[in-house]
Design an enzyme around this catalytic site. Structure first.
Site, short mmCIF file in Angstrom:
data_model
loop_
_atom_site.label_atom_id
_atom_site.label_comp_id
_atom_site.label_asym_id
_atom_site.label_seq_id
_atom_site.Cartn_x
_atom_site.Cartn_y
_atom_site.Cartn_z
N GLN A 57 19.26 35.19 21.24
CA GLN A 57 18.30 34.10 21.50
C GLN A 57 18.86 32.74 21.09
O GLN A 57 18.40 31.70 21.58
CB GLN A 57 16.98 34.34 20.75
N THR A 86 36.35 48.64 33.95
CA THR A 86 36.79 47.54 34.81
C THR A 86 35.83 46.37 34.64
O THR A 86 34.61 46.54 34.67
CB THR A 86 36.84 48.00 36.29
N GLY A 135 23.61 42.19 25.81
CA GLY A 135 23.41 41.95 24.38
C GLY A 135 23.20 43.27 23.66
O GLY A 135 23.70 43.47 22.54
N THR A 136 22.49 44.19 24.29
CA THR A 136 22.22 45.50 23.68
C THR A 136 23.54 46.22 23.39
O THR A 136 23.73 46.78 22.30
CB THR A 136 21.35 46.36 24.64
N SER A 191 24.15 37.20 25.09
CA SER A 191 23.84 37.77 26.40
C SER A 191 23.71 36.65 27.42
O SER A 191 23.00 35.67 27.19
CB SER A 191 22.52 38.55 26.29
N ALA A 192 24.39 36.80 28.57
CA ALA A 192 24.45 35.71 29.55
C ALA A 192 23.07 35.33 30.10
O ALA A 192 22.80 34.16 30.35
CB ALA A 192 25.36 36.12 30.72
N HIS A 193 22.18 36.33 30.29
CA HIS A 193 20.93 36.01 31.00
C HIS A 193 19.94 35.21 30.15
O HIS A 193 18.91 34.78 30.64
CB HIS A 193 20.30 37.26 31.60
N ASN A 233 13.35 36.77 18.55
CA ASN A 233 12.91 36.70 19.95
C ASN A 233 11.40 36.61 20.10
O ASN A 233 10.91 36.16 21.12
CB ASN A 233 13.44 37.90 20.73
N CYS A 277 8.71 42.69 23.59
CA CYS A 277 9.63 42.03 24.49
C CYS A 277 9.54 42.61 25.87
O CYS A 277 10.20 42.19 26.78
CB CYS A 277 11.04 42.13 23.95
N1 PLP Z 1 18.70 40.86 21.03
C1 PLP Z 1 17.71 39.96 21.19
C2 PLP Z 1 17.31 39.10 20.04
C3 PLP Z 1 17.07 39.84 22.42
O1 PLP Z 1 16.08 38.95 22.57
C4 PLP Z 1 17.48 40.68 23.49
C5 PLP Z 1 16.79 40.63 24.80
O2 PLP Z 1 15.60 40.37 24.89
C6 PLP Z 1 18.54 41.58 23.28
C7 PLP Z 1 19.12 41.65 22.03
C8 PLP Z 1 19.04 42.47 24.38
O3 PLP Z 1 19.85 41.74 25.27
P1 PLP Z 1 20.15 42.33 26.73
O4 PLP Z 1 18.92 42.15 27.53
O5 PLP Z 1 21.29 41.52 27.27
O6 PLP Z 1 20.54 43.75 26.55
#
Ligand code: PLP
Length: 416
Positions: free
Chosen positions: A180, A238, A72-73, A200-202, A152, A328
């Site tokens: 989220q 890749t 996600g970042t 973000s998958a996780h 979040n 977080c």
């Molecule tokens: N954005 C939000 C709102 C999040 O809660 C998070 C992770 O806590 C992220 C971005 C970052 O995602 P990732 O952990 O996949 O880099």
């Protein structure tokens, strides 16, 4: 062994066994490079393509609009920096909110140091951005508006469709960090005039290290990673085939089960909120009572502020994993939350919240266990706090609209 209860699904979610089953073959056999022309390569390519279609279906998008990233970042950085780079001239202006995840805030800060003008919109007491404040912030050179779909820390939902329309009226692109929100609430790109969206998958019972940036057809974006030209030239490297397959499976499950899951989680969430209110009159809910993620609870405890970490550790010892709403990550756990400060909480209260976030595998029995254990933990803390720091200054922030019923009649009327 004691059964551990995991109530920190906003930090990360346990992988769904169905997702793991889908991924496993891609470690042992399907390890080909999707760019290769031989059979191994073609099989890996087919798996990535299927995952792309599945994510596209979750978002009501075209497969060609899905770009796989490492997180996600990365998706946030690609959306923000990539769209500003594509916009060209340096006199650009960017609008975001004060309550974004650090992935967005840090990216904006860096751009600011590089000469981009940045406006951070304030939020109200519930953590919501006022669309009028966006209207007023727009300038002729505003290139991008980036506002998250769901927060979040407090779980509050933003009016992203309206915010996106305002951005467009002023000729700017709209990005939302939906890390989220994706897979938890409906987010169709057919109904939302969104140009760029990160997930973000996780956070949706998929693997760590895989994300997506949705890029609406025609939206200009300069790649941050250049090289082999993967992902249509938008993100070289890749592909993480197993991770992408896992994300595809997680997206397909979320699409199928989202509405039933949301109903179930809302029931458990509200049960926790109501039950805690009944036994702990000093508890208050942070963020909007209803306009929040189905599984998200953020609580404060008047008189026990600044003790969130101790509360978290006490619950952990009793077998329940929750999070301090202040940050977080454990790295920043003692610091006041920028989100709560932006919502008007004084620094003491901004350190003192507890985040309880539910996911697919939580049950009502687990909720009942929390409701049984939490009051006793809070009460024991209050005893310690009052003995340890008798001269602590009184908190100035008085929660109003979100006070949990039971201790505040005025709110009770709104709530029932
Ligand atoms: N954005 C939000 C709102 C999040 O809660 C998070 C992770 O806590 C992220 C971005 C970052 O995602 P990732 O952990 O996949 O880099």
């Amino acid at each position: 062994m004691v059964h551990r209860i995991y109530f920190d699904n906003a930090a990360t979610t346990p992988i769904d066994p169905r997702v793991l089953d889908a991924m496993q073959p891609f470690f042992r056999q399907g390890w080909g490079n999707p760019s290769s022309l031989h059979r191994e390569g073609r099989e890996a390519r087919a798996a990535v393509d299927l995952a792309r279609r599945r994510v596209a279906e979750l978002l009501g998008a075209q497969p060609s609009e899905i770009v796989f990233t490492s997180s996600g970042t990365e998706a946030d950085a690609m959306a923000i920096r990539g769209s500003l780079l594509a916009a060209g001239p340096r006199d650009a202006h960017l609008v975001t909110s004060a309550v974004e995840h650090p992935a967005v805030l840090a990216c904006c800060q860096r751009l600011e140091r590089e000469g981009v003008a940045v406006t951070r919109l304030p939020v109200d007491h519930d953590g919501v951005v006022d669309p009028d404040s966006l209207r007023q912030a727009m300038r002729p050179n505003t290139r991008l508006v980036s506002i998250m779909a769901a927060n979040n820390v407090v779980g509050t939902l933003q009016p992203i469709a309206e915010l996106a329309r305002i951005a467009h009226e002023h000729g700017a692109l709209f990005h939302t960090d939906a890390v989220q929100a994706a897979g938890k609430i409906p987010l169709s790109m057919r109904d939302h005039p969104i140009d760029l969206l990160s997930l973000s998958a996780h956070k949706l019972h998929g693997p760590k290290g895989t994300g997506v940036l949705y890029v609406r057809t025609g939206v200009p974006l300069t790649p941050l990673l250049e090289g082999g030209g993967q992902e249509g030239g938008r993100r070289s490297s890749t592909e993480n085939v197993a991770g992408i397959v896992g994300l595809g499976a997680a997206a397909a499950i979320a699409r199928e089960e989202m509405s039933d899951e949301a109903v179930r989680l809302v029931r458990i969430r509200d049960h926790i909120i109501d039950s805690i209110a009944a036994v702990l009159p000093n508890a208050y809910l942070i963020g909007d009572r209803y306009r929040r993620l189905p599984g998200h609870i953020c609580l404060g405890f008047s008189g026990s502020e600044g003790e969130a970490i101790r509360l978290l550790l006490d619950l952990d010892e009793k077998g329940i994993a929750v999070s301090s709403g202040s940050a977080c990550s454990a790295r920043h756990s003692g610091e006041p939350s920028h989100v709560l400060e932006a919502m008007g909480f004084d620094p003491l209260r901004a350190r003192g919240s507890l985040r309880i976030t539910l996911g697919r595998f939580n049950t009502m029995e687990e909720a009942n266990r929390l409701v049984e254990v939490l009051p006793e933990s809070v009460r024991s803390l209050r005893t310690i706090t009052s003995v340890a720091s008798p001269g602590q200054p009184a908190a100035t922030h008085r929660p109003t609209g979100s006070q949990i019923p039971g201790s505040n009649r005025q709110f009770q009327n709104q709530y029932q």
